[in-house]
Design a protein around this motif. Structure first.
Motif, PDB file in Angstrom:
ATOM      1  N   MET A   1     -16.951  57.749   4.860  1.00 51.35           N
ATOM      2  CA  MET A   1     -15.904  57.117   5.648  1.00 51.35           C
ATOM      3  C   MET A   1     -15.743  55.703   5.113  1.00 51.35           C
ATOM      4  SD  MET A   1     -16.281  58.213   9.640  1.00 51.35           S
ATOM      5  CE  MET A   1     -17.844  57.368   9.841  1.00 51.35           C
ATOM      6  N   GLN A   2     -14.511  55.267   4.882  1.00 48.71           N
ATOM      7  CA  GLN A   2     -14.284  53.946   4.314  1.00 48.71           C
ATOM      8  C   GLN A   2     -13.076  53.284   4.955  1.00 48.71           C
ATOM      9  OE1 GLN A   2     -16.071  52.154   1.728  1.00 48.71           O
ATOM     10  NE2 GLN A   2     -14.812  50.636   2.783  1.00 48.71           N
ATOM     11  N   LEU A   3     -13.235  51.995   5.260  1.00 54.99           N
ATOM     12  CA  LEU A   3     -12.126  51.214   5.796  1.00 54.99           C
ATOM     13  C   LEU A   3     -11.359  50.548   4.659  1.00 54.99           C
ATOM     14  CD1 LEU A   3     -13.541  49.289   8.918  1.00 54.99           C
ATOM     15  CD2 LEU A   3     -11.676  50.948   8.918  1.00 54.99           C
ATOM     16  N   TYR A   4     -10.036  50.617   4.728  1.00 55.76           N
ATOM     17  CA  TYR A   4      -9.156  49.921   3.791  1.00 55.76           C
ATOM     18  C   TYR A   4      -8.351  48.912   4.597  1.00 55.76           C
ATOM     19  CZ  TYR A   4     -10.435  53.508   0.447  1.00 55.76           C
ATOM     20  OH  TYR A   4     -11.161  54.332  -0.388  1.00 55.76           O
ATOM     21  N   GLY A   5      -8.152  47.719   4.026  1.00 52.16           N
ATOM     22  CA  GLY A   5      -7.526  46.664   4.808  1.00 52.16           C
ATOM     23  C   GLY A   5      -6.354  45.993   4.129  1.00 52.16           C
ATOM     24  N   PHE A   6      -5.449  45.460   4.975  1.00 54.49           N
ATOM     25  CA  PHE A   6      -4.208  44.855   4.490  1.00 54.49           C
ATOM     26  C   PHE A   6      -3.817  43.677   5.381  1.00 54.49           C
ATOM     27  CE2 PHE A   6      -4.555  49.357   3.865  1.00 54.49           C
ATOM     28  CZ  PHE A   6      -4.435  49.478   2.484  1.00 54.49           C
ATOM     29  N   MET A   7      -3.041  42.758   4.820  1.00 59.89           N
ATOM     30  CA  MET A   7      -2.628  41.579   5.579  1.00 59.89           C
ATOM     31  C   MET A   7      -1.487  41.876   6.540  1.00 59.89           C
ATOM     32  SD  MET A   7      -4.767  39.296   4.617  1.00 59.89           S
ATOM     33  CE  MET A   7      -4.080  37.798   5.328  1.00 59.89           C
ATOM     34  N   THR A   8      -0.698  42.920   6.238  1.00 56.63           N
ATOM     35  CA  THR A   8       0.460  43.256   7.083  1.00 56.63           C
ATOM     36  C   THR A   8       0.482  44.753   7.382  1.00 56.63           C
ATOM     37  OG1 THR A   8       1.970  43.715   5.238  1.00 56.63           O
ATOM     38  CG2 THR A   8       1.790  41.408   5.971  1.00 56.63           C
ATOM     39  N   LYS A   9       1.205  45.105   8.444  1.00 58.80           N
ATOM     40  CA  LYS A   9       1.388  46.515   8.790  1.00 58.80           C
ATOM     41  C   LYS A   9       2.188  47.222   7.702  1.00 58.80           C
ATOM     42  CE  LYS A   9       1.364  45.816  13.821  1.00 58.80           C
ATOM     43  NZ  LYS A   9       2.179  45.923  15.056  1.00 58.80           N
ATOM     44  N   ASP A  10       3.127  46.496   7.096  1.00 58.02           N
ATOM     45  CA  ASP A  10       3.965  47.079   6.048  1.00 58.02           C
ATOM     46  C   ASP A  10       3.121  47.526   4.861  1.00 58.02           C
ATOM     47  OD1 ASP A  10       6.486  47.761   4.843  1.00 58.02           O
ATOM     48  OD2 ASP A  10       6.328  45.966   3.613  1.00 58.02           O
ATOM     49  N   GLU A  11       2.147  46.696   4.462  1.00 56.02           N
ATOM     50  CA  GLU A  11       1.265  47.055   3.351  1.00 56.02           C
ATOM     51  C   GLU A  11       0.460  48.307   3.701  1.00 56.02           C
ATOM     52  OE1 GLU A  11      -1.055  43.566   2.847  1.00 56.02           O
ATOM     53  OE2 GLU A  11       0.362  42.612   1.478  1.00 56.02           O
ATOM     54  N   ARG A  12      -0.019  48.360   4.936  1.00 57.44           N
ATOM     55  CA  ARG A  12      -0.810  49.524   5.360  1.00 57.44           C
ATOM     56  C   ARG A  12       0.047  50.792   5.360  1.00 57.44           C
ATOM     57  NH1 ARG A  12      -3.345  49.384  11.211  1.00 57.44           N
ATOM     58  NH2 ARG A  12      -1.131  49.505  11.736  1.00 57.44           N
ATOM     59  N   GLU A  13       1.268  50.690   5.853  1.00 56.99           N
ATOM     60  CA  GLU A  13       2.161  51.848   5.880  1.00 56.99           C
ATOM     61  C   GLU A  13       2.483  52.341   4.473  1.00 56.99           C
ATOM     62  OE1 GLU A  13       5.474  50.552   8.182  1.00 56.99           O
ATOM     63  OE2 GLU A  13       4.344  50.494  10.064  1.00 56.99           O
ATOM     64  N   MET A  14       2.673  51.396   3.556  1.00 58.17           N
ATOM     65  CA  MET A  14       2.943  51.793   2.180  1.00 58.17           C
ATOM     66  C   MET A  14       1.721  52.469   1.563  1.00 58.17           C
ATOM     67  SD  MET A  14       5.108  52.093  -0.232  1.00 58.17           S
ATOM     68  CE  MET A  14       6.504  51.031   0.182  1.00 58.17           C
ATOM     69  N   PHE A  15       0.540  51.960   1.855  1.00 57.68           N
ATOM     70  CA  PHE A  15      -0.706  52.573   1.380  1.00 57.68           C
ATOM     71  C   PHE A  15      -0.797  54.018   1.874  1.00 57.68           C
ATOM     72  CE2 PHE A  15      -5.135  53.699   2.338  1.00 57.68           C
ATOM     73  CZ  PHE A  15      -5.747  53.523   1.102  1.00 57.68           C
ATOM     74  N   GLN A  16      -0.508  54.222   3.161  1.00 53.18           N
ATOM     75  CA  GLN A  16      -0.570  55.562   3.734  1.00 53.18           C
ATOM     76  C   GLN A  16       0.459  56.490   3.099  1.00 53.18           C
ATOM     77  OE1 GLN A  16      -0.747  53.677   7.948  1.00 53.18           O
ATOM     78  NE2 GLN A  16      -1.598  55.709   8.233  1.00 53.18           N
ATOM     79  N   LEU A  17       1.607  55.928   2.738  1.00 51.20           N
ATOM     80  CA  LEU A  17       2.638  56.722   2.074  1.00 51.20           C
ATOM     81  C   LEU A  17       2.194  57.106   0.662  1.00 51.20           C
ATOM     82  CD1 LEU A  17       5.500  57.757   2.715  1.00 51.20           C
ATOM     83  CD2 LEU A  17       6.405  55.687   1.654  1.00 51.20           C
ATOM     84  N   LEU A  18       1.577  56.165  -0.031  1.00 49.93           N
ATOM     85  CA  LEU A  18       1.134  56.415  -1.404  1.00 49.93           C
ATOM     86  C   LEU A  18       0.088  57.525  -1.489  1.00 49.93           C
ATOM     87  CD1 LEU A  18       0.882  52.754  -2.766  1.00 49.93           C
ATOM     88  CD2 LEU A  18       2.499  54.507  -3.534  1.00 49.93           C
ATOM     89  N   ILE A  19      -0.831  57.542  -0.537  1.00 48.28           N
ATOM     90  CA  ILE A  19      -1.908  58.537  -0.628  1.00 48.28           C
ATOM     91  C   ILE A  19      -1.452  59.938  -0.220  1.00 48.28           C
ATOM     92  CG2 ILE A  19      -3.764  56.850  -0.363  1.00 48.28           C
ATOM     93  CD1 ILE A  19      -4.047  57.674   2.547  1.00 48.28           C
ATOM     94  N   THR A  20      -0.191  60.074   0.210  1.00 49.58           N
ATOM     95  CA  THR A  20       0.339  61.421   0.460  1.00 49.58           C
ATOM     96  C   THR A  20       0.761  62.089  -0.851  1.00 49.58           C
ATOM     97  OG1 THR A  20       2.653  60.686   0.773  1.00 49.58           O
ATOM     98  CG2 THR A  20       1.219  60.715   2.726  1.00 49.58           C
ATOM     99  N   VAL A  21       0.892  61.288  -1.902  1.00 52.83           N
ATOM    100  CA  VAL A  21       1.294  61.839  -3.201  1.00 52.83           C
ATOM    101  C   VAL A  21       0.092  62.513  -3.854  1.00 52.83           C
ATOM    102  CG1 VAL A  21       2.197  61.316  -5.493  1.00 52.83           C
ATOM    103  CG2 VAL A  21       3.040  60.051  -3.493  1.00 52.83           C
ATOM    104  N   ASN A  22       0.253  63.762  -4.224  1.00 48.94           N
ATOM    105  CA  ASN A  22      -0.829  64.505  -4.862  1.00 48.94           C
ATOM    106  C   ASN A  22      -1.227  63.840  -6.176  1.00 48.94           C
ATOM    107  OD1 ASN A  22      -2.680  66.574  -5.287  1.00 48.94           O
ATOM    108  ND2 ASN A  22      -1.201  67.847  -6.344  1.00 48.94           N
ATOM    109  N   GLY A  23      -2.497  63.515  -6.305  1.00 42.72           N
ATOM    110  CA  GLY A  23      -2.975  62.860  -7.517  1.00 42.72           C
ATOM    111  C   GLY A  23      -3.202  61.367  -7.352  1.00 42.72           C
ATOM    112  N   ILE A  24      -2.772  60.827  -6.208  1.00 46.54           N
ATOM    113  CA  ILE A  24      -3.008  59.404  -5.933  1.00 46.54           C
ATOM    114  C   ILE A  24      -3.914  59.280  -4.709  1.00 46.54           C
ATOM    115  CG2 ILE A  24      -1.982  57.189  -5.298  1.00 46.54           C
ATOM    116  CD1 ILE A  24       0.478  57.927  -6.809  1.00 46.54           C
ATOM    117  N   GLY A  25      -5.123  58.869  -4.944  1.00 44.18           N
ATOM    118  CA  GLY A  25      -6.061  58.662  -3.853  1.00 44.18           C
ATOM    119  C   GLY A  25      -6.045  57.216  -3.399  1.00 44.18           C
TER     120      GLY A  25
END
Length: 203
Positions: free
Chosen positions: A58-82
């Motif tokens: 289990m690992q925590l990932y952190g961001f300065m804004t909600k927008d950065e976090r949302e983009m991170f969550q969007l990126l990891i939905t792409v197959n091949g991008i963890g």
């Protein structure tokens, strides 16, 4: 889910920080862009977090804004991008530049991220193009305060986008174009040509 952690910044490493809250030190992995925005060690910081759970960790990932976090969550939905690949992308470009890179098919800029090749970048664009909002991409380029509420402010955003597209046509990457346009103080009176000329001063 831990929505955010607010506490004292205890440790800063290359892509990892520790934030102390009520005697507990939270180890958080962050993109390089977050490291650059942190206050001094010992000061209070607020980090928006995402907890990634696997069978073995289990690992925590952190961001300065909600927008950065949302983009991170969007990126990891792409197959091949963890999570590691997503952090790498957000380390080399902010969310606005990434949105424009996706909208303008700029795989070259995205592939500059560590561990992201040209094929993966192209796949990312293909899978996320319909999920990226044009209005979000131009919204943060508008100045704050009265201008945001002014009638026609949206038109300024569209003219800013036209200027970005013009810069890309001139041979600049979408990342370079977005960064240049973001440095311009936009006004309702500015035409696309005005924004373009002002942006070229930063390139």
């Amino acid at each position: 889910m831990i929505h955010f952690i607010k506490g004292q910044l205890d440790t800063v490493a290359e892509q990892q920080i520790v934030v102390e809250n009520r005697g507990i030190g939270y180890e958080i992995l962050v993109p390089a862009s977050v490291i650059q925005k942190l206050p001094r060690i010992g000061n209070e910081v607020k980090i928006y977090t995402y907890m990634h759970v696997r069978e073995d960790a289990m690992q925590l990932y952190g961001f300065m804004t909600k927008d950065e976090r949302e983009m991170f969550q969007l990126l990891i939905t792409v197959n091949g991008i963890g999570p590691k690949g997503a952090l790498g992308i957000l380390s080399i470009m902010d969310t606005d530049a990434l949105r424009f890179a996706i909208l303008s098919d700029d795989a070259k800029s995205i592939s500059k991220a560590p561990g992201i090749g040209a094929k993966t970048a192209s796949k990312l664009i293909l899978e996320l193009k319909d999920k990226v909002d044009f209005e979000e991409a131009v919204d943060t380029m508008l100045t704050q305060g009265e201008q945001n509420a002014a009638a026609g402010a949206g038109d300024v955003g569209y003219r800013a986008n036209d200027a970005i597209q013009a810069l890309v046509a001139l041979g600049y990457s979408s990342t370079e174009a977005v960064k240049a346009v973001k440095k311009v103080t936009l006004t309702e009176e500015m035409t696309t040509e005005d924004i373009l000329k002002a942006s070229l001063k930063y390139l």
